[in-house]
Design a protein around this motif. Structure first.
Motif, PDB file in Angstrom:
ATOM      1  N   HIS A   1      -4.979  -0.816  10.069  1.00 16.35           N
ATOM      2  CA  HIS A   1      -3.737  -0.585   9.317  1.00 16.35           C
ATOM      3  C   HIS A   1      -2.756   0.309  10.078  1.00 16.35           C
ATOM      4  O   HIS A   1      -3.131   1.324  10.644  1.00 16.35           O
ATOM      5  N   ASN A   2      -1.501  -0.095  10.058  1.00 14.40           N
ATOM      6  CA  ASN A   2      -0.426   0.695  10.651  1.00 14.40           C
ATOM      7  C   ASN A   2       0.387   1.286   9.505  1.00 14.40           C
ATOM      8  O   ASN A   2       0.939   0.524   8.715  1.00 14.40           O
TER       9      ASN A   2
ATOM     10  N   GLU B   1       0.854  -1.181   0.000  1.00 13.78           N
ATOM     11  CA  GLU B   1       0.000   0.000   0.000  1.00 13.78           C
ATOM     12  C   GLU B   1       0.895   1.238   0.000  1.00 13.78           C
ATOM     13  O   GLU B   1       2.016   1.183   0.510  1.00 13.78           O
ATOM     14  N   GLU B   2       0.403   2.357  -0.551  1.00  8.65           N
ATOM     15  CA  GLU B   2       1.262   3.539  -0.672  1.00  8.65           C
ATOM     16  C   GLU B   2       1.768   4.027   0.684  1.00  8.65           C
ATOM     17  O   GLU B   2       2.831   4.641   0.752  1.00  8.65           O
ATOM     18  N   ILE B   3       1.052   3.758   1.726  1.00  2.00           N
ATOM     19  CA  ILE B   3       1.545   3.963   3.089  1.00  2.00           C
ATOM     20  C   ILE B   3       1.530   2.590   3.715  1.00  2.00           C
ATOM     21  O   ILE B   3       0.489   1.945   3.783  1.00  2.00           O
ATOM     22  N   SER B   4       2.686   2.125   4.149  1.00  2.60           N
ATOM     23  CA  SER B   4       2.773   0.752   4.621  1.00  2.60           C
ATOM     24  C   SER B   4       3.669   0.650   5.845  1.00  2.60           C
ATOM     25  O   SER B   4       4.411   1.577   6.172  1.00  2.60           O
ATOM     26  N   TYR B   5       3.611  -0.492   6.486  1.00  2.00           N
ATOM     27  CA  TYR B   5       4.388  -0.752   7.683  1.00  2.00           C
ATOM     28  C   TYR B   5       5.881  -0.724   7.358  1.00  2.00           C
ATOM     29  O   TYR B   5       6.349  -1.508   6.530  1.00  2.00           O
TER      30      TYR B   5
ATOM     31  N   ILE C   1       8.626  -3.041   4.771  1.00  5.09           N
ATOM     32  CA  ILE C   1       9.403  -2.390   3.708  1.00  5.09           C
ATOM     33  C   ILE C   1      10.879  -2.715   3.871  1.00  5.09           C
ATOM     34  O   ILE C   1      11.564  -3.061   2.904  1.00  5.09           O
ATOM     35  N   GLN C   2      11.367  -2.638   5.106  1.00  7.71           N
ATOM     36  CA  GLN C   2      12.777  -2.944   5.376  1.00  7.71           C
ATOM     37  C   GLN C   2      13.100  -4.406   5.020  1.00  7.71           C
ATOM     38  O   GLN C   2      14.120  -4.692   4.399  1.00  7.71           O
TER      39      GLN C   2
END
Length: 179
Positions: free
Chosen positions: A101-102, A47-51, A55-56
């Motif tokens: 969602h975080n 998602e465009e804003i994601s945890y 991502i790491q």
């Protein structure tokens, strides 16, 4: 594993203990799934804003991250997800947090959950469902994506949000042959 299988019934997931892999937290669960599904250079949809933790992990697996737009009221914009899949025909997985969602706090409606699972099914796209917040919702609790499609969804649960932040105990629910 028997206790977690019983706990999963509260989240409307029917699974056997043989479908559960215990991990030392959700982070390890994400790492194991990425190691299973992603090769260097593979695409992963987020998602465009994601945890940031996911991502790491995906970046350390040398994945190409592709973000899909979200609506800040009901999450992933499914038409945009379809367009993304038409453009990038071979992503290895979709990572999402459908409940609480975080960091956005969005929870997907049942209709949206079913639509996402149907899209993923038509593309044979595995979904990594991070459900760290599924047990602490104060409103109507919707079934996880896994309950709509156990064959394509890797469900990740954790006790760190519902028991204690220091309880580094997590689990994956997936088809038995993958566990």
């Amino acid at each position: 594993k028997i206790h977690i299988a019983n706990l999963m019934k509260e989240r409307q997931i029917k699974c056997k203990p043989e479908q559960i892999l215990l991990t030392s937290g959700a982070q390890q669960a994400m790492t194991l799934i990425c190691k299973l599904l992603i090769d260097k250079g593979d695409s992963v949809i987020i998602e465009e804003i994601s945890y940031p933790g996911f991502i790491q992990i995906a970046r350390s697996a040398h994945a190409n991250l592709i973000s899909t737009p979200i609506d800040y009221k009901d999450g992933i914009i499914t038409e945009q997800l379809k367009k993304l899949l038409m453009k990038n025909k071979t992503p290895k997985l979709l990572y999402t947090i459908p409940e609480g969602h975080n960091p956005s706090g969005i929870s997907l409606s049942n209709e949206k959950r079913l639509e996402i699972v149907n899209i993923a099914s038509s593309w044979q796209l595995p979904i990594v469902e991070d459900d760290a917040y599924g047990f602490i919702n104060y409103g109507k609790i919707n079934p996880p994506l896994y309950s709509y499609s156990s064959g394509l969804v890797f469900y990740i649960g954790s006790f760190s949000k519902i028991l204690s932040p220091a309880a580094r105990i997590g689990w994956i629910v997936a088809p038995e042959y993958l566990i």
